[in-house]
Design an enzyme around this catalytic site. Structure first.
Site, mmCIF file in Angstrom:
data_model
loop_
_atom_site.group_PDB
_atom_site.id
_atom_site.type_symbol
_atom_site.label_atom_id
_atom_site.label_comp_id
_atom_site.label_asym_id
_atom_site.label_seq_id
_atom_site.Cartn_x
_atom_site.Cartn_y
_atom_site.Cartn_z
ATOM 1 N N CYS A 1 -31.658 16.825 22.210
ATOM 2 C CA CYS A 1 -31.902 17.515 23.471
ATOM 3 C C CYS A 1 -30.731 18.478 23.639
ATOM 4 O O CYS A 1 -29.575 18.047 23.669
ATOM 5 C CB CYS A 1 -31.938 16.523 24.634
ATOM 6 N N LEU B 1 -36.483 -6.159 -13.080
ATOM 7 C CA LEU B 1 -36.786 -7.567 -13.343
ATOM 8 C C LEU B 1 -38.074 -7.960 -12.633
ATOM 9 O O LEU B 1 -38.357 -7.451 -11.544
ATOM 10 C CB LEU B 1 -35.656 -8.446 -12.799
ATOM 11 N N GLU C 1 -24.021 -3.299 -10.492
ATOM 12 C CA GLU C 1 -24.524 -2.909 -9.179
ATOM 13 C C GLU C 1 -23.388 -2.305 -8.362
ATOM 14 O O GLU C 1 -22.301 -2.877 -8.290
ATOM 15 C CB GLU C 1 -25.053 -4.173 -8.482
ATOM 16 N N PHE D 1 2.277 1.998 -3.330
ATOM 17 C CA PHE D 1 1.215 2.533 -4.181
ATOM 18 C C PHE D 1 0.987 4.017 -3.864
ATOM 19 O O PHE D 1 0.950 4.864 -4.759
ATOM 20 C CB PHE D 1 -0.093 1.746 -3.973
ATOM 21 N N ASP D 2 0.846 4.306 -2.563
ATOM 22 C CA ASP D 2 0.596 5.696 -2.167
ATOM 23 C C ASP D 2 1.726 6.613 -2.606
ATOM 24 O O ASP D 2 1.495 7.745 -3.029
ATOM 25 C CB ASP D 2 0.423 5.797 -0.646
ATOM 26 N N ASP E 1 -27.443 -6.830 -4.057
ATOM 27 C CA ASP E 1 -28.383 -5.900 -3.442
ATOM 28 C C ASP E 1 -27.711 -4.553 -3.155
ATOM 29 O O ASP E 1 -27.299 -4.264 -2.029
ATOM 30 C CB ASP E 1 -28.919 -6.524 -2.142
ATOM 31 N N CYS F 1 -34.889 15.076 30.855
ATOM 32 C CA CYS F 1 -34.668 16.339 31.575
ATOM 33 C C CYS F 1 -35.740 17.372 31.261
ATOM 34 O O CYS F 1 -35.736 18.455 31.835
ATOM 35 C CB CYS F 1 -33.285 16.898 31.258
ATOM 36 N N LYS G 1 -31.249 -15.597 -16.506
ATOM 37 C CA LYS G 1 -31.302 -14.906 -17.798
ATOM 38 C C LYS G 1 -31.167 -15.922 -18.924
ATOM 39 O O LYS G 1 -30.288 -16.800 -18.856
ATOM 40 C CB LYS G 1 -30.142 -13.909 -17.920
ATOM 41 N N ASP H 1 0.835 -1.204 0.000
ATOM 42 C CA ASP H 1 0.000 0.000 0.000
ATOM 43 C C ASP H 1 0.869 1.254 0.000
ATOM 44 O O ASP H 1 0.553 2.247 -0.631
ATOM 45 C CB ASP H 1 -0.891 0.037 1.252
ATOM 46 N N CYS I 1 -28.349 17.096 31.248
ATOM 47 C CA CYS I 1 -29.269 16.006 30.924
ATOM 48 C C CYS I 1 -28.561 14.688 31.307
ATOM 49 O O CYS I 1 -27.502 14.367 30.737
ATOM 50 C CB CYS I 1 -29.584 16.063 29.440
ATOM 51 N N LYS J 1 -28.156 -12.079 -7.400
ATOM 52 C CA LYS J 1 -28.809 -10.765 -7.486
ATOM 53 C C LYS J 1 -28.167 -9.914 -6.395
ATOM 54 O O LYS J 1 -28.366 -10.155 -5.198
ATOM 55 C CB LYS J 1 -30.313 -10.894 -7.275
ATOM 56 N N CYS K 1 -37.586 16.403 26.061
ATOM 57 C CA CYS K 1 -36.690 15.308 26.452
ATOM 58 C C CYS K 1 -37.329 14.516 27.595
ATOM 59 O O CYS K 1 -37.703 15.103 28.614
ATOM 60 C CB CYS K 1 -35.342 15.887 26.876
HETATM 61 S S1 IVH Z 1 -29.799 -7.746 -14.994
HETATM 62 C C1 IVH Z 1 -33.123 -5.786 -17.740
HETATM 63 N N1 IVH Z 1 -28.366 -8.989 -13.200
HETATM 64 O O1 IVH Z 1 -31.820 -6.027 -9.908
HETATM 65 C C2 IVH Z 1 -32.621 -6.197 -16.424
HETATM 66 N N2 IVH Z 1 -29.756 -7.186 -12.485
HETATM 67 O O2 IVH Z 1 -34.956 -5.571 -10.383
HETATM 68 C C3 IVH Z 1 -31.179 -6.000 -16.287
HETATM 69 N N3 IVH Z 1 -29.561 -6.672 -10.090
HETATM 70 O O3 IVH Z 1 -32.188 -2.985 -11.573
HETATM 71 C C4 IVH Z 1 -30.694 -6.305 -14.954
HETATM 72 N N4 IVH Z 1 -28.084 -8.237 -9.610
HETATM 73 O O4 IVH Z 1 -30.138 -3.278 -10.092
HETATM 74 C C5 IVH Z 1 -29.265 -7.998 -13.439
HETATM 75 N N5 IVH Z 1 -27.006 -10.160 -11.733
HETATM 76 C C6 IVH Z 1 -27.895 -9.185 -11.965
HETATM 77 C C7 IVH Z 1 -28.355 -8.324 -10.930
HETATM 78 C C8 IVH Z 1 -29.306 -7.345 -11.240
HETATM 79 C C9 IVH Z 1 -28.805 -7.225 -9.128
HETATM 80 C C10 IVH Z 1 -30.514 -5.559 -9.838
HETATM 81 C C11 IVH Z 1 -30.428 -4.434 -10.835
HETATM 82 C C12 IVH Z 1 -31.806 -4.303 -11.431
HETATM 83 C C13 IVH Z 1 -32.636 -5.010 -10.426
HETATM 84 C C14 IVH Z 1 -33.832 -5.631 -11.113
#
Ligand code: IVH
Length: 666
Positions: A422, A81, A170, A34-35, A114, A407, A285, A31, A428, A112, A404
């Site tokens: 507060c 989706l 994401e 790098f810095d 989040d 107090c 998909k 690190d 307090c 998926k 509060c």
């Molecule tokens: S594909 C046309 N792949 O889920 C759809 N989406 O409700 C293209 N998401 O808005 C999205 N993981 O933010 C895709 N492996 C993944 C994903 C993913 C999370 C999210 C994305 C999307 C939402 C769909």
């Protein structure tokens, strides 16, 4: 070498090191190296603005210029989706696809993630724009913020990428970063982020990209769009995109049968708990782009993909009352008191309601049946009210308190903030006790033998009213107290006296100045020799310190402009606390620990565990987690675990006390 070449070479090197570190998880240099290189590049760029380049690795540190976001229209709408929640719905999707295509097909299964979705536009191998989803048609231009995310390439590798394309993915805040951020926010009594998704999207919308840079976001890319894509297979396209430098998850599987899909779902529903980022389902998909085209879109989502959502753990229970907690800085937190209910293996009795806006949004009434969720998050939250079960005996509407509860002072809500405070800082009781509890805590003055109950007892008896009073306590006073023998009394006084050796940086942290957490306190101690210098520092001097922005600087100025705080410091000085930096600094780099693997175990007095880790590294050693035959020695504080001690004995590894270790380095 001429300057231009030197700059170009440094940029190329740093791009590669970023990729090795953030995408491949395999750094090739330290690190520090790098810095040093980054700083060298920054200096050269500053001296030669004629070579400005908005893809330079130095752009990743962000800027503190505030601006509102402009809106960008998406070339292809950003759809969502369709969600499914059961195997039956997945089967339905599979059979529908089979019928519509009437030929063999593959389903690509992925996690998926989040977080918050992002669209990245690349032109001739260069990131030119990044936009949020917005309303699906147009989103916010967050290019400057996205450039601070190290795993997103600013320039692509190789030369086989299309000249124009879009890639979506994401943006995520890894669990570790999220937890640390919330700890800091808890310390500052700022509202906590409920989950990493909110933290990621909140961060991405910040106006100040240097704060975004400090939050260490990450990104996974999962959808390539454009006219000239390398392959007809979604799976292959992502694999190829990963060779251009994108972080593509390797949790991807091409499945042919429903059984294969279910196996994938079942495996990852459990295994996802070990991933560094939050996930909330599996995305399925159709793999072939030709087949995707054939299937097309509905108005809201593609027909060629669905999301299978993991079951969020949720329970229904009754809200009995709302109570309010007052923190160290006076921030008021509303807490829902619930009928105890089993959720994700624990019994939940209380849930945070965060703030007034959330309470109003839920239209909460006492006696309501409420949904509680823990979906991988730390604090259970109330996600809804079952209004259908309301009847004539429902209690009154929950209105945020105006005074509060401790107090009686009238609460205030600052403009632009969601929390109430507060204002009665000095009188307090929970604020007074909270400040003392923070002062004695492990990472601050580390006064053992004192806990919240003892502090409460001392406070109730009028023995202490602020932290300086701790240093006036005597064995005579304490030994007379309930449940306190002479031995405990002596120990407490010994511990209090020992805290007078705690170094300057931790004393600064212990004062509990708002926004001055452990890291900021360290920065301050490096920049000011003593408390007087800090007390006299101007806003300009404070903000010139790396990582100290306006908000922190202003809070420090406010603290010292309060007379009672200055009087408190005078009394602490008289008591003999370290308000001066000790110059024989252990952190001078040495090689004394070169080649040594050191295990840290137990509880320490002079430095925190993290500081010892730093000291070891700065002196050439390596801190390792568990004892093995390769361990050089163990740095042992108090209460080292007996099994570790046993293991050390068997392997013949020496155990150094804290004092021995410090002697070794001095
Ligand atoms: S594909 C046309 N792949 O889920 C759809 N989406 O409700 C293209 N998401 O808005 C999205 N993981 O933010 C895709 N492996 C993944 C994903 C993913 C999370 C999210 C994305 C999307 C939402 C769909």
């Amino acid at each position: 070498m001429n300057i231009k070449k030197q700059i170009e070479q440094l940029r190329a090197e740093l791009h590669l090191h970023n990729y090795n570190y953030y995408v491949l998880n395999s750094p090739q240099i330290s690190d520090k190296e790098f810095d040093d290189k980054l700083r060298e590049l920054q200096n050269l760029e500053e001296a030669h603005p004629e070579y400005y380049d908005d893809s330079s690795p130095t752009m990743r540190v962000g800027s503190d210029i505030s601006k509102n976001f402009t809106q960008i229209y998406h070339k292809y709408p950003m759809l969502s989706l369709a969600n499914t929640y059961s195997e039956a719905e997945v089967t339905e999707f599979y059979e529908r696809t089979q019928k519509a295509l009437n030929e063999s097909f593959e389903i690509c299964c992925e996690m998926k993630y989040d977080g918050t979705s992002i669209s990245l536009i690349y032109e001739n191998g260069k990131l030119v724009r990044a936009a949020t989803r917005g309303d699906g048609e147009k989103g916010d231009d967050v290019t400057d913020n996205v450039k601070t995310i190290q795993s997103i390439p600013l320039l692509l590798h190789g030369n086989n990428y299309p000249s124009n394309f879009e890639i979506r993915g994401e943006i995520l805040m890894p669990w570790k970063i999220f937890e640390k951020l919330n700890q800091e926010r808890e310390f500052n009594e700022e509202p906590l982020f409920a989950n990493p998704r909110n933290a990621a999207s909140g961060t991405l919308k910040l106006q100040n990209s240097s704060i975004v840079a400090s939050r260490k976001l990450d990104a996974y890319l999962y959808y390539l769009l454009g006219e000239k894509l390398p392959s007809d297979s979604h799976y292959e396209n992502l694999k190829i995109a990963s060779t251009w430098g994108f972080k593509v998850s390797n949790i991807m599987c091409k499945c042919k049968t429903l059984q294969e899909i279910f196996d994938f779902i079942k495996y990852w529903d459990i295994e996802r708990k070990n991933l560094p980022v939050a996930t909330d389902g599996i995305v399925l998909k159709v793999n072939s782009l030709k087949q995707q085209k054939k299937l097309g879109f509905t108005a809201k989502s593609p027909r060629w993909a669905i999301a299978y959502k993991f079951q969020a753990e949720r329970a229904l229970t009754r809200l009995n009352k709302v109570t309010y907690q007052i923190g160290r800085t006076g921030a008021v937190t509303p807490v829902a008191n619930l009928n105890p209910v089993q959720l994700s293996g624990t019994i939940v009795r209380r849930a945070s309601l965060h703030n007034e806006d959330i309470i109003n949004g839920l239209d909460l009434h006492i006696g309501d049946m409420v949904y509680v969720e823990k979906g991988g998050e730390i604090i259970p939250k109330i996600t809804g009210v079952d209004k259908a079960s309301r009847n004539f005996i429902i209690g009154e509407k929950v209105n945020f308190i105006t005074n509060c509860p401790e107090c009686g002072s009238q609460l205030i809500r600052y403009e632009g903030e969601s929390a109430y405070y507060c204002p009665n800082e000095t009188n307090c009781p929970p604020q007074i006790k909270g400040k003392i509890e923070h002062f004695i805590s492990r990472k601050a003055m580390n006064i053992e033998g004192l806990g919240p109950e003892t502090i409460d007892q001392f406070y109730q008896l009028g023995l202490i009213h602020d932290v300086a009073d701790l240093y006036t306590l005597t064995v005579e006073q304490l030994k007379k107290l309930n449940r306190m023998g002479i031995k405990s009394a002596q120990n407490i006084i010994l511990e209090i006296n020992r805290s007078k050796n705690v170094p300057f940086e931790r004393v600064i942290f212990a004062l509990g100045i708002r926004f001055v957490g452990e890291t900021v306190a360290k920065k301050i101690a490096k920049s000011f020799e003593n408390i007087d210098q800090l007390q006299q520092a101007s806003l300009e001097e404070l903000v010139s310190i790396n990582e100290i922005g306006n908000k922190i600087a202003q809070s420090i100025l406010n603290y010292f402009s309060n007379k009672s705080n200055c009087q408190l410091i005078d009394r602490l000085k008289e008591a003999g606390l370290q308000f001066q930096r000790i110059e024989k600094n252990l952190k001078q780099y040495t090689n004394k620990l070169a080649g040594k693997s050191i295990v840290i175990s137990g509880v320490f007095t002079h430095h925190s565990r993290d500081e010892y880790k730093e000291i070891i590294e700065e002196n050439g050693g390596k801190n390792v987690g568990s004892i093995s035959s390769k361990t050089s020695f163990i740095l042992a504080g108090k209460n080292m675990g007996p099994s570790k001690l046993e293991k050390a004995k068997i392997l013949g590894i020496s155990v150094l006390s804290e004092d021995d270790f410090l002697k070794l380095l001095s």
